[in-house]
Write an enzyme that holds these catalytic residues in place. Structure first.
Site, PDB file in Angstrom:
ATOM      1  N   ASP A  97       0.829  -1.210  -0.062  1.00  0.00           N
ATOM      2  CA  ASP A  97      -0.118  -0.064  -0.067  1.00  0.00           C
ATOM      3  C   ASP A  97       0.926   1.297   0.013  1.00  0.00           C
ATOM      4  OD1 ASP A  97       1.053   0.134   2.469  1.00  0.00           O
ATOM      5  OD2 ASP A  97      -0.653  -0.444   3.319  1.00  0.00           O
ATOM      6  N   GLU A 119      -0.792  -9.045  -1.048  1.00  0.00           N
ATOM      7  CA  GLU A 119      -1.298  -8.420  -0.006  1.00  0.00           C
ATOM      8  C   GLU A 119      -2.452  -7.596  -0.082  1.00  0.00           C
ATOM      9  OE1 GLU A 119       0.410  -5.470   3.145  1.00  0.00           O
ATOM     10  OE2 GLU A 119       1.317  -7.380   3.724  1.00  0.00           O
ATOM     11  N   GLU A 133      -2.033   5.180   3.238  1.00  0.00           N
ATOM     12  CA  GLU A 133      -1.873   3.902   2.850  1.00  0.00           C
ATOM     13  C   GLU A 133      -3.184   3.321   2.535  1.00  0.00           C
ATOM     14  OE1 GLU A 133      -0.171   4.999   5.258  1.00  0.00           O
ATOM     15  OE2 GLU A 133       2.088   4.572   4.926  1.00  0.00           O
ATOM     16  N   HIS A 205       6.902   4.546  12.550  1.00  0.00           N
ATOM     17  CA  HIS A 205       7.096   5.424  11.318  1.00  0.00           C
ATOM     18  C   HIS A 205       5.907   5.986  10.710  1.00  0.00           C
ATOM     19  CE1 HIS A 205       5.604   2.611   8.199  1.00  0.00           C
ATOM     20  NE2 HIS A 205       6.215   1.821   8.976  1.00  0.00           N
ATOM     21  N   ARG A 207       2.850   8.107   9.152  1.00  0.00           N
ATOM     22  CA  ARG A 207       2.830   9.405   9.013  1.00  0.00           C
ATOM     23  C   ARG A 207       1.777  10.125   9.578  1.00  0.00           C
ATOM     24  NH1 ARG A 207       5.359   9.012   4.218  1.00  0.00           N
ATOM     25  NH2 ARG A 207       6.054  10.886   3.244  1.00  0.00           N
ATOM     26  N   HIS A 238      13.744   4.779  12.288  1.00  0.00           N
ATOM     27  CA  HIS A 238      13.524   5.149  10.819  1.00  0.00           C
ATOM     28  C   HIS A 238      14.057   6.272  10.484  1.00  0.00           C
ATOM     29  CE1 HIS A 238      11.174   5.508   7.151  1.00  0.00           C
ATOM     30  NE2 HIS A 238      10.497   4.353   7.334  1.00  0.00           N
TER      31      HIS A 238
END
Ligand code: UD1
Ligand code: UDP
Length: 366
Positions: A97, A119, A133, A205, A207, A238
């Protein structure tokens, strides 16, 4: 005539989850499998490709420091389209994604090239969680010719959206193929935890957690270490500047907290094996840790991976200081609560997902 399939990888998790499929396709004599690395991630992608002996045939070297979504999306679309035009593949396969996957699907749609989505079908049904995503995978799903769904629930999500049953294949998640491949190779890397100490492994990580939510997460890590003298934290940070700056500002120099660069996949799997408990907002970690018998507290408000939550081995706590501290403390203090979450279940696959995907493609092109 041999068919040509392009497998695309952009970020670290895509490389981990595509590696078993790429290596299976490379063993098939009916297909030429080419690897396109968008390099949406650079160092983190290279770490994984090296481990699985994958050398991209085409590398777009897209990553820029602190790239914006618009900049990333527009550059990807133009560059991926140029490759599709030159290579004219019979099919393109991508996983997950990310922005790489969404743009690859769109570029395939514009050129009428069949697109296989690995997936497929994960949903939270909340377009802003995870961001971007959820939108990326919805778009990829609208375009896909083949939907390789990892679980019954992801298959059900696709049916609910009106995807015809014949286009969906239940495969399991290729992450378990990758995990089973490396888990026996990392014994020597399992961290040596001093007697009487317990390791908490952290990754973060997302957003939607940037800013205040991520500061809450860091404060919770600080509280846990201050309240438990036997706890050590290992946190591979990250490289996204929004994560790195906050993590280092709030956690560096603390006693029993180690901040490192991202670990290679082998030492990271070893760290999961050595951990007592994992705090993470990662998708892949939510799938791997249950198979290794390690409890995960998920630093998110929603998850598209309900299977491990339903099995009672993963718990959603959100980016919330009080909840993280309360739930982690329970697992540190209450042996039976801990054992209940450390049972070792694998709702995401049996290690044969790539074989199932290859079979579908082989039969389609036969
Ligand atoms: C991306 C994906 C996310 C996925 C995550 C896996 C999008 C929008 N986001 O998020 O879905 O869960 O990867 O980790 O597709 N950087 C480096 N070196 C690297 C990788 C990243 O320095 O090897 C830094 C760069 O400054 C880069 C920034 O991180 O601009 C952000 O990378 P990006 O791929 O846009 O987003 P992620 O937060 O990594
Ligand atoms: N991982 C790794 N090194 C690290 C942290 C994570 O190899 O330092 C692996 C982890 O085992 C999992 C994948 O990276 O397979 C998850 O990537 P990430 O959390 O970046 O992305 P997501 O899965 O959330 O999309």
């Amino acid at each position: 005539m041999r068919k040509k399939i392009i497998c695309v990888v952009g970020t670290r998790p895509e490389a981990i989850k595509m590696a078993p499929l790429i290596n299976s396709l490379k063993n098939e004599d009916w297909v030429e499998c080419k690897v396109l690395a968008t390099a949406q991630h650079r160092e983190m992608l290279d770490q994984v490709l090296g481990l699985f002996d994958i050398c991209p045939d085409i590398d777009l070297n897209i990553m820029r420091p602190n790239q914006s979504l618009v900049e990333l999306t527009s550059r990807l679309l133009v560059e991926v389209d140029r490759v599709l035009s030159q290579e004219a593949p019979d099919a393109v396969i991508a996983q997950g994604d990310t922005t790489t996957v969404m743009t690859v699907a769109l570029a395939c749609f514009y050129r009428g090239i069949p697109f296989g989505h690995v997936e497929a079908g994960l949903r939270t049904w909340d377009m802003r969680n995870p961001f971007p995503e959820e939108m990326n995978r919805v778009i990829a799903g609208r375009i896909a010719t083949w939907h390789f769904a990892p679980t019954e629930s992801s298959r059900g999500n696709l049916l609910k959206e009106g995807v015809p049953e014949r286009e969906i294949v239940l495969t399991g998640n290729t992450v378990i193929d990758a995990l089973l491949d490396v888990v026996t190779r990392c014994d020597h890397l399992v961290p040596n935890i001093p007697q009487g100490r317990r390791l908490i492994l952290v990754t973060s990580h997302r957003r939607e957690n940037f800013g205040e939510p991520f500061e809450e997460i860091c404060r919770a890590i600080r509280t846990l270490v201050e309240n438990n003298s036997d706890v050590e934290v290992l946190y591979p940070v990250h490289p996204n500047p929004n994560v790195k700056e906050t993590a280092h500002r709030m956690l560096s120099g603390l006693d029993r907290v180690t901040l490192t660069d991202p670990l290679d996949y082998l030492p990271f799997v070893a760290a999961m094996r050595g951990a007592y408990l994992i705090l993470s907002d990662s998708g892949g970690v939510q799938e791997e840790a249950p198979a290794l018998g390690k409890p995960v507290l998920v630093l998110r408000r929603e998850t598209e991976r309900p299977e491990a939550v339903d099995a009672g081995v993963v718990k959603l706590v959100g980016p919330d200081h009080a909840r993280i501290v309360e739930e982690a403390q329970r697992l540190l203090d209450d042996a039976s609560a801990y054992q209940a979450m450390a049972r070792g279940v694998s709702p995401y696959g049996d290690g044969k997902a790539s074989q199932r995907i290859v079979k579908v493609l082989r039969e389609y092109f036969a």
